[in-house]
Design an enzyme around this catalytic site. Structure first.
Site, PDB file in Angstrom:
ATOM      1  N   GLY A   1      -9.180  -6.682   8.700  1.00  0.00           N
ATOM      2  CA  GLY A   1      -8.168  -5.945   9.434  1.00  0.00           C
ATOM      3  C   GLY A   1      -7.874  -6.591  10.773  1.00  0.00           C
ATOM      4  N   ARG A   2      -8.618  -6.183  11.785  1.00  0.00           N
ATOM      5  CA  ARG A   2      -8.275  -6.604  13.142  1.00  0.00           C
ATOM      6  C   ARG A   2      -8.407  -8.104  13.393  1.00  0.00           C
ATOM      7  NH1 ARG A   2     -11.914  -1.933  15.371  1.00  0.00           N
ATOM      8  NH2 ARG A   2     -12.849  -2.530  13.396  1.00  0.00           N
TER       9      ARG A   2
ATOM     10  N   GLN B   1       0.846  -1.201   0.000  1.00  0.00           N
ATOM     11  CA  GLN B   1       0.000   0.000   0.000  1.00  0.00           C
ATOM     12  C   GLN B   1       0.884   1.255   0.000  1.00  0.00           C
ATOM     13  OE1 GLN B   1      -2.333   1.620   3.341  1.00  0.00           O
ATOM     14  NE2 GLN B   1      -4.151   1.489   2.035  1.00  0.00           N
TER      15      GLN B   1
ATOM     16  N   TYR C   1      -5.573  10.929   4.232  1.00  0.00           N
ATOM     17  CA  TYR C   1      -4.191  11.178   3.822  1.00  0.00           C
ATOM     18  C   TYR C   1      -4.146  11.989   2.519  1.00  0.00           C
ATOM     19  CZ  TYR C   1      -3.521   8.146   7.727  1.00  0.00           C
ATOM     20  OH  TYR C   1      -3.572   7.628   8.993  1.00  0.00           O
TER      21      TYR C   1
END
Ligand SMILES: Cc1cc2nc3c(=O)[nH]c(=O)nc-3n(C[C@H](O)[C@H](O)[C@H](O)COP(=O)(O)O)c2cc1C
Length: 359
Positions: free
Chosen positions: A315-316, A101, A182
Site C-alpha cells: 500500500g503506502r 476493486q 464496508y
C-alpha cells in the site's frame, strides 16, 4: 533492504502471469471527477506503478448507493467504462494486469457525498457512528436504511453489472471488497447485522450475502477473474466481530464457502491471528495475497518465506514510490509518504513522487 529471493519468483494468478510476488494494494485517492469517472491523472498514476504487476485499484463503487467518500470512482456507467479503459490500456502497456476493486460502502456514507443524496443502506438500521468528511466538513454517518429482500437482490445485480463493466473497460478482473467495515463486512459482523431473515443470525446466514455476491460476479466474468478481500477482526467503521474464537468460526466458514467457487485469489488484510491465516492457507485452493498490518520494509517477504502467502501487496510504500519494485530489488532508499496529500487534490502526492533516477 529486502533481499529475500522468494519475492522475485514469477507466479500465475488466474489467467495472469505475474513477474514477481509484489502487487499494488487497493488505495483510495479521491481524485475522480464528480460523476465518478476516474480523474485525468489516474491513468498516469496507475501506469507509473505498472511494474508492480498486479494492480488492484482503489475502491470503486458498483452503484450510486455504493459511494461513501467524496470523489471516489464508479464502474457502472458508460462514462466510467471509458475512463477506466484509459487506465487499463496504460497499465497493460507497462506490463501490468488491472483488477478493479468493487467497494460498496454500505452505512459508511453520508447523503451529502452521494449522487442521489439518499440515506445509506446496510443489513440493519445501525449507525457506524463514524466521522465522515463531506463538503460541509466532518459529519456523523447517519442511521442507515435496512436493505429489503428485494434491495439485496438488486445490490447483488449491481455487483454483477459493475463486474461486467470492469471487463468491458479492459480490466483483467475485479476484487470484491469484503473488508474494512464496508457493506460486505457489515453483513459478516454480528454488531452491524441484526437481520432475522436468511442473511442474518447464524455464521452461515451472515456469510450468505458475501457468498452470493462472489458467486454472481464469478458467474458473470469468470471465477478466474474474481478475487475477494477480507479483514478478519479489523474494527474499522464501528465493526466488532467478537472474540477471536467467534472470528475464526466466522471466517473459516466463509473461506470454506468461497473456496467452492474457485476464485482467482483470496486477499487478507491480516491483523495477526496466524493460526487463522494458516487455516486459510490449508483450505484455500488458489492464490493467497496477504497484507500484514504494521509490517515494515524488512518484513515484506516474511509471509511468503513462511509459506503463508503467495503475494505481498504493498500500500503506502507503493503509493510513495512508483518504482518500489526496483527499489526493493536494489535496496535503494524510499521516498517518504506525505500524509497531507493522500485524499483529493491533484498531482501533488499523486503522480509527482519521484522515481529513482530523479530521486
Ligand atoms: C490512503 C489509503 C487508502 C486506502 N484505500 C483502500 C481501499 O480503497 N480499499 C481497501 O481495501 N483498502 C484500502 N486501504 C488499505 C490498504 O490497501 C492496505 O491494506 C493498508 O494500507 C496496509 O498496507 P501498507 O502497510 O502496505 O500500506 C487504504 C490505505 C491507505 C493508506
Amino acid at each position: 533492504m529486502t533481499t529475500s529471493s522468494s519475492l522475485w519468483q514469477p507466479f500465475t494468478l488466474g489467467n495472469v502471469e505475474l513477474p514477481h510476488r509484489l502487487a499494488l494494494a487497493p488505495l483510495t485517492r479521491s481524485r475522480a471527477n464528480p460523476d465518478g469517472t476516474p480523474g485525468e491523472l489516474a491513468a498516469e498514476y496507475y501506469g507509473q506503478r505498472a511494474s508492480l504487476g498486479l494492480i488492484i485499484t482503489e475502491g470503486t463503487q458498483p452503484s450510486e448507493d455504493g459511494q461513501g467518500y467524496l470523489n471516489t470512482p464508479g464502474i457502472y456507467t458508460p462514462e466510467h467504462i471509458e475512463g477506466w479503459r484509459k487506465i487499463a490500456d496504460t497499465v497493460h502497456a507497462g506490463g501490468g494486469a488491472l483488477f478493479i476493486q468493487l467497494m460498496h460502502v454500505g452505512r459508511m456514507s453520508h447523503p451529502d457525498n452521494t449522487p442521489h443524496h439518499r440515506r445509506p443502506v446496510s443489513p440493519s438500521a445501525i449507525s457506524a457512528e463514524q466521522d465522515m468528511f463531506t463538503p460541509m466538513g466532518p459529519q456523523k454517518t447517519p442511521v442507515p436504511r435496512e436493505l429489503s429482500a428485494h434491495d439485496i437482490q438488486a445490490t447483488i445485480a449491481g455487483f454483477r453489472h459493475a463486474a461486467a463493466s470492469a471487463i468491458a473497460a479492459g480490466a483483467d478482473g475485479v476484487e470484491i471488497h469484503s473488508a474494512n467495515g464496508y457493506l460486505l463486512h457489515q453483513f459478516l459482523s454480528p454488531n452491524s447485522n441484526h437481520r432475522t431473515d436468511e442473511f442474518g443470525g447464524s455464521v452461515e446466514s451472515r456469510s450468505r450475502f458475501v457468498v452470493a455476491v462472489a458467486r454472481a460476479v464469478a458467474e458473470e466474468i469468470g471465477a478466474d477473474r474474481t478475487g475477494i478481500r477480507i479483514s478478519p477482526a479489523f474494527p474499522l467503521g464501528g465493526i466488532n466481530e467478537g472474540d477471536p474464537v467467534d472470528v475464526r468460526t466466522q471466517y473459516r466458514h466463509l473461506v470454506g464457502e468461497l473456496a467452492t467457487l474457485k476464485l482467482a485469489y483470496l486477499h487478507v488484510h491480516h491483523l495477526g491471528d496466524d493460526e487463522l491465516l494458516r487455516s486459510f492457507r490449508d483450505t484455500w485452493p488458489a492464490a493467497l495475497l496477504v497484507v500484514r498490518y504494521g509490517r515494515d520494509r524488512e518484513q515484506i517477504a516474511d509471509d511468503i518465506d513462511a509459506g503463508l502467502a503467495d503475494i505481498a501487496p504493498l500500500g503506502r510504500f507503493a503509493l510513495a514510490n512508483p518504482d518500489i519494485v526496483q527499489r526493493l530489488r536494489t535496496g535503494a532508499p524510499l521516498n517518504e509518504l506525505d500524509p497531507g496529500t493522500l485524499y483529493g487534490g491533484g498531482a501533488a502526492g499523486y503522480t509527482d513522487y519521484p522515481a529513482l533516477a530523479h530521486a
